[in-house]
Design an enzyme around this catalytic site. Sequence first.
Site, mmCIF file in Angstrom:
data_model
loop_
_atom_site.group_PDB
_atom_site.id
_atom_site.type_symbol
_atom_site.label_atom_id
_atom_site.label_comp_id
_atom_site.label_asym_id
_atom_site.label_seq_id
_atom_site.Cartn_x
_atom_site.Cartn_y
_atom_site.Cartn_z
ATOM 1 N N GLU A 38 -1.932 2.256 -13.412
ATOM 2 C CA GLU A 38 -0.706 2.445 -12.614
ATOM 3 C C GLU A 38 -0.707 1.550 -11.382
ATOM 4 O OE1 GLU A 38 -1.114 6.540 -11.478
ATOM 5 O OE2 GLU A 38 -0.799 7.313 -13.489
ATOM 6 N N GLY B 120 0.569 -0.686 -8.357
ATOM 7 C CA GLY B 120 1.789 -0.895 -7.586
ATOM 8 C C GLY B 120 1.619 -2.161 -6.771
ATOM 9 N N ARG B 121 0.771 -2.054 -5.738
ATOM 10 C CA ARG B 121 0.573 -3.154 -4.798
ATOM 11 C C ARG B 121 0.161 -4.460 -5.479
ATOM 12 N NH1 ARG B 121 -1.149 -1.785 0.496
ATOM 13 N NH2 ARG B 121 -1.985 0.096 -0.456
ATOM 14 N N ARG C 23 3.984 -0.497 7.862
ATOM 15 C CA ARG C 23 2.538 -0.539 7.594
ATOM 16 C C ARG C 23 1.700 -0.883 8.833
ATOM 17 N NH1 ARG C 23 -0.008 -3.188 4.462
ATOM 18 N NH2 ARG C 23 -1.194 -1.496 3.542
ATOM 19 N N CYS D 198 12.394 1.338 20.056
ATOM 20 C CA CYS D 198 11.866 1.856 21.322
ATOM 21 C C CYS D 198 10.571 2.629 21.135
ATOM 22 C CB CYS D 198 12.928 2.711 21.990
ATOM 23 S SG CYS D 198 14.398 1.743 22.259
ATOM 24 N N GLU D 199 9.541 1.960 20.706
ATOM 25 C CA GLU D 199 8.210 2.555 20.550
ATOM 26 C C GLU D 199 7.192 1.453 20.790
ATOM 27 O OE1 GLU D 199 7.053 5.533 18.435
ATOM 28 O OE2 GLU D 199 9.004 6.220 17.719
HETATM 29 N N1 LLP Z 1 -0.670 6.046 -8.994
HETATM 30 C C1 LLP Z 1 -0.650 7.066 -8.117
HETATM 31 C C2 LLP Z 1 -0.764 8.430 -8.608
HETATM 32 C C3 LLP Z 1 -0.535 6.801 -6.729
HETATM 33 O O1 LLP Z 1 -0.540 7.811 -5.864
HETATM 34 C C4 LLP Z 1 -0.415 5.460 -6.275
HETATM 35 C C5 LLP Z 1 -0.279 5.150 -4.861
HETATM 36 C C6 LLP Z 1 -0.407 4.427 -7.237
HETATM 37 C C7 LLP Z 1 -0.561 4.762 -8.588
HETATM 38 C C8 LLP Z 1 -0.270 2.988 -6.892
HETATM 39 O O2 LLP Z 1 -1.332 2.537 -6.092
HETATM 40 P P1 LLP Z 1 -1.466 0.972 -5.763
HETATM 41 O O3 LLP Z 1 -1.777 0.258 -7.050
HETATM 42 O O4 LLP Z 1 -0.189 0.507 -5.181
HETATM 43 O O5 LLP Z 1 -2.572 0.911 -4.798
HETATM 44 N N2 LLP Z 1 1.904 3.314 1.541
HETATM 45 C C9 LLP Z 1 0.527 2.892 1.407
HETATM 46 C C10 LLP Z 1 0.041 3.018 -0.009
HETATM 47 C C11 LLP Z 1 0.160 4.418 -0.564
HETATM 48 C C12 LLP Z 1 -0.289 4.536 -2.006
HETATM 49 C C13 LLP Z 1 -0.050 5.882 -2.531
HETATM 50 N N3 LLP Z 1 -0.307 6.037 -3.940
HETATM 51 C C14 LLP Z 1 0.400 1.473 1.933
HETATM 52 O O6 LLP Z 1 1.387 0.900 2.399
HETATM 53 O O7 LLP Z 1 -0.712 0.920 1.961
#
Ligand code: LLP
Length: 418
Positions: A277, A279-280, A316, A346-347
């Site tokens: 899964e 994302g980043r 971030r 304003c922070e």
């Molecule tokens: N699967 C689950 C169940 C998750 O909770 C997450 C991310 C992912 C996959 C994807 O993770 P990745 O491959 O993107 O690392 N807002 C934070 C990141 C929060 C991630 C939360 N869960 C940031 O900007 O660093």
Amino acid sequence: MSGFPWFDYRRGRLHAESVALEHIAREFGTPCYVYSRAAIVAAYREFDAAFEERDHLVCYAVKANPNLAILNLLARLGSGFDIVSGGELQRVLKAGGDPQKIVFSGVGKQAGEMRAALAAGILSFNVESEAELMALDRVAGETGRIAPVSLRVNPDVDANTHPYISTGLKENKFGIPFGEAEELYARARRLPNLRITGLDCHIGSQLTGLAPFAEASGKMLGLLTRLEALGLPIEHLDLGGGLGIRYSDETPPAVREYVAALCATTKGHSRHRILIEPGRALIGNAGVLLTRIEYLKHTPHRNFAIVDGAMNDLIRPALYDAYHEILPVMRNRRRGKIYQIVGPVCETGDFLGRDRKLPLSQDDLLAVMSAGAYGMSMSSNYNSRPRAAEVMVDGDRACLVRRRESVEQLFADESMLP
Ligand code: LLP
């Protein structure tokens, strides 16, 4: 060289693929998120190809960036999706995603969200507690459907990342305690409206080493073997997301290495399909936040570049003290000064970068790099700031994929007392 393959200088001007960012700022205004289509395609293909012959499904974590153009692009490439809300489900379906490639994660799924996902016919619910398991069985029974279920197990592994984005430690709210998984699977098997499909974990985000992944997948395999000995029909092993990217000088494992490591640990279980899964790692370095300097302010203590992008656009830095590279869109040879790159909010926490040595003038454009993931998706309207426009570049074309919000949209649903 900028260090970011799809965003590079040509004749001193920073481009996204073949389009000058300066041109995008003129046409669509700032602040503006700019994505590279080629970067997304390349990242997806890298993941997909790394599995070679192994049965697998890459499920893009929609929370990283849910823009329909991005979801549609990934759907066309064959990607699956990891969702965490009914809203994300609707987006994926709208963008043409295949419901049979959707996994639904998250600790607080509501009955309505479960119903929508059951009606769509998703691949699996990643269930995170006993209470949720019981609720899912009840909702499935009410709708006359059988819910496909994986348990998200918390393997208690230290991901060595920022505490806010660690998810696989026993003190975190996520997943089912490792020691309770077998019992809960046995329970799930007895529930009439559930069908066990897989086993799932996710230990955190922005991981820059392989060791935590290896530790977690090793533990999960041990558990998988025990579950199979109990005769439980586990079809897939979902190893979550979490692979980090380079923001400055991190050296995360290459996608190929990461996938090879997952495949190697699970070799003895080649009957099982592997899900991941990310994302980043799919979208983070495929996007930048383009912003313009409104004013320079030089005080006896510090120099500030006040830009039109702010913490509401990219939270971030304020939230995790995260570092994003900041590059001038027009390269020049002047000597720089040390600047605090701050927004109009304003922070004092409203900064995009601190202590950056840059040669700056009023009206210059800056590109905040590596902003494709968790940038726009975490943006807000704080200070009544309309959210930024989003543009996707494809070769020499730039397409608006989300119009800039208007102030009227912000209060359209509000009303005054009669
Ligand atoms: N699967 C689950 C169940 C998750 O909770 C997450 C991310 C992912 C996959 C994807 O993770 P990745 O491959 O993107 O690392 N807002 C934070 C990141 C929060 C991630 C939360 N869960 C940031 O900007 O660093």
